[in-house]
Design a protein around this motif. Structure first.
Motif, short mmCIF file in Angstrom:
data_model
loop_
_atom_site.label_atom_id
_atom_site.label_comp_id
_atom_site.label_asym_id
_atom_site.label_seq_id
_atom_site.Cartn_x
_atom_site.Cartn_y
_atom_site.Cartn_z
N ALA A 82 -5.88 -2.70 -3.37
CA ALA A 82 -6.61 -3.89 -2.92
C ALA A 82 -5.71 -5.11 -2.94
O ALA A 82 -5.78 -5.97 -2.04
CB ALA A 82 -7.84 -4.11 -3.79
N TRP A 83 -4.85 -5.21 -3.93
CA TRP A 83 -3.91 -6.34 -3.97
C TRP A 83 -2.87 -6.22 -2.87
O TRP A 83 -2.33 -7.23 -2.39
CB TRP A 83 -3.27 -6.46 -5.35
CG TRP A 83 -4.21 -7.10 -6.33
CD1 TRP A 83 -4.93 -6.50 -7.32
CD2 TRP A 83 -4.55 -8.49 -6.40
NE1 TRP A 83 -5.71 -7.41 -8.00
CE2 TRP A 83 -5.49 -8.65 -7.46
CE3 TRP A 83 -4.16 -9.62 -5.68
CZ2 TRP A 83 -6.03 -9.89 -7.79
CZ3 TRP A 83 -4.69 -10.85 -6.02
CH2 TRP A 83 -5.62 -10.99 -7.06
N ALA A 84 -2.59 -5.00 -2.43
CA ALA A 84 -1.73 -4.83 -1.25
C ALA A 84 -2.45 -5.33 0.00
O ALA A 84 -1.84 -5.95 0.89
CB ALA A 84 -1.33 -3.37 -1.09
N GLU A 85 -3.75 -5.07 0.09
CA GLU A 85 -4.54 -5.59 1.22
C GLU A 85 -4.50 -7.12 1.23
O GLU A 85 -4.51 -7.74 2.29
CB GLU A 85 -5.99 -5.12 1.12
CG GLU A 85 -6.20 -3.64 1.35
CD GLU A 85 -6.02 -3.23 2.80
OE1 GLU A 85 -6.39 -4.01 3.69
OE2 GLU A 85 -5.51 -2.11 3.03
N ALA A 86 -4.47 -7.72 0.04
CA ALA A 86 -4.46 -9.18 -0.06
C ALA A 86 -3.06 -9.76 0.13
O ALA A 86 -2.90 -10.99 0.16
CB ALA A 86 -5.01 -9.61 -1.42
N GLY A 87 -2.05 -8.90 0.25
CA GLY A 87 -0.70 -9.36 0.53
C GLY A 87 0.16 -9.61 -0.69
O GLY A 87 1.27 -10.15 -0.57
N VAL A 88 -0.30 -9.22 -1.87
CA VAL A 88 0.45 -9.46 -3.10
C VAL A 88 1.47 -8.35 -3.35
O VAL A 88 2.56 -8.60 -3.86
CB VAL A 88 -0.51 -9.61 -4.30
CG1 VAL A 88 0.25 -9.70 -5.62
CG2 VAL A 88 -1.39 -10.83 -4.10
N LEU A 89 1.11 -7.12 -3.03
CA LEU A 89 2.00 -5.97 -3.16
C LEU A 89 2.25 -5.38 -1.78
O LEU A 89 1.43 -5.54 -0.87
CB LEU A 89 1.38 -4.90 -4.06
CG LEU A 89 1.12 -5.26 -5.53
CD1 LEU A 89 0.29 -4.17 -6.20
CD2 LEU A 89 2.42 -5.48 -6.28
N SER A 90 3.36 -4.68 -1.63
CA SER A 90 3.59 -3.91 -0.40
C SER A 90 3.04 -2.49 -0.60
O SER A 90 2.91 -2.02 -1.74
CB SER A 90 5.08 -3.84 -0.08
OG SER A 90 5.76 -3.05 -1.06
N GLU A 91 2.73 -1.83 0.49
CA GLU A 91 2.22 -0.46 0.37
C GLU A 91 3.27 0.46 -0.26
O GLU A 91 2.93 1.38 -0.99
CB GLU A 91 1.79 0.06 1.74
CG GLU A 91 0.52 -0.61 2.26
CD GLU A 91 0.04 -0.04 3.58
OE1 GLU A 91 -1.06 0.54 3.60
OE2 GLU A 91 0.78 -0.16 4.57
N SER A 92 4.54 0.19 0.00
CA SER A 92 5.59 1.03 -0.59
C SER A 92 5.66 0.87 -2.10
O SER A 92 5.96 1.82 -2.84
CB SER A 92 6.95 0.72 0.04
OG SER A 92 7.31 -0.63 -0.20
#
Length: 307
Positions: A82-92
């Motif tokens: 979810a934090w990847a969806e918010a742009g804080v983490l990358s999917e990788s």
């Protein structure tokens, strides 16, 4: 960008599919974890992080931001996703789950600046969330809200119901407890399974405004959170009927899938979920809403500042 309601619902459905895919990929990479426990809350995580909650993604500990506690901390991979969806983490980065040199542990810890509470020990999250909500209403006197997702297995613990009693006594209308009633515990079905009426009556008896919702239905979740915001005199409980491993073909609602990666079934399930996604990817199209800035950081003597 201005989205119609139908556009938003379609984007949230795609986000939920991505959350499932990334939960599978992360647990496959670590060869451990709880992808089926992630799957039952994919829709509500998408709605919370991309529509309902108000926060600054690049400043997760901003004092005016809404708070989130994942009491069922073993579903950490979907929280990181979810934090990847918010742009804080990358999917990788999600593929570093449980690696010895990664802070993306199997359960959330406050070493990560977007985690307020360590929730490896079940049954504790709502007490933490209630304390946050009490502080927001009576000390900070701010408009931020607090959301807590609770597993149905841990809801058998007395600490959950002590927090329920505390929250209604203090009329914490800024608190939303979200019960993930996915029927299955660690080794067998929970005692109440899908007896949704029983959960509803218990929450009401403890003084909460209670909303029963299909936890896999984006539209119902959006309506439920909108209703929750209108309640002014008590906390709100969402009783979500869900399925463990939801939208995992051949795995959803089946026993013996707790706490293990999908293994040989992962490629098949990921391929099924990827068919739900648009090309090019819609990742990043929905942005979290900014909060009202009406709270200053409180400095109390003897407290430890988190990272």
């Amino acid at each position: 960008i201005c989205f119609t309601d139908m556009d938003k619902i379609a984007l949230l459905k795609e986000a939920a599919a991505r959350l499932r895919i990334n939960s599978i990929k992360a647990t496959e990479a670590s060869n451990s974890g709880h992808p089926t426990s992630c799957a039952s809350i994919a829709e509500v995580m998408a709605v919370l992080f991309l529509d309902e909650m108000k926060y600054f993604p690049q400043e997760p500990r901003h004092p005016s931001s809404d708070r989130f506690v994942l009491s069922k901390g073993h579903a950490a991979p979907v929280l990181y996703a979810a934090w990847a969806e918010a742009g804080v983490l990358s999917e990788s980065e999600l593929l570093n789950l449980r690696k010895i040199d990664s802070d993306l542990e199997g359960h959330p810890t406050p070493r990560l600046n977007f985690i307020d509470v360590a929730t490896g020990s079940l049954g504790q999250g709502l007490s933490n969330a209630a304390g946050m909500a009490y502080t927001g209403k009576n000390i900070d006197k701010a408009s931020y809200r607090v959301y807590c997702i609770i597993g149905d297995g841990e809801s058998a613990e007395g600490s959950i119901w002590e927090a329920m009693s505390f929250s209604s006594y203090y009329h914490l209308n800024n608190l939303v407890a979200i019960f993930d009633i996915n029927r299955l515990g660690q080794s067998q079905p929970t005692s109440l399974q899908h007896d949704i009426d029983c959960y509803k009556h218990r929450a009401e008896a403890f003084g909460w405004h209670t909303i029963v919702v299909d936890g896999q239905n984006i539209e119902e979740l959006l309506k439920a959170f909108a209703e929750a915001r209108t309640i002014k005199d008590k906390p709100v409980a969402l009783i979500m009927k869900t399925f463990k491993g939801a939208d995992f073909p051949g795995i959803s609602n089946e026993e013996n899938w707790h706490g293990k990666p999908l293994g040989a079934k992962s490629a098949e399930v990921i391929a099924y979920l990827q068919k739900k996604l648009s090309s090019p990817s819609t990742l990043g199209q929905l942005k979290p809403k900014a909060p009202v800035v009406d709270c200053q950081e409180t400095h109390l003597m003897g407290t430890i500042k988190l990272p």
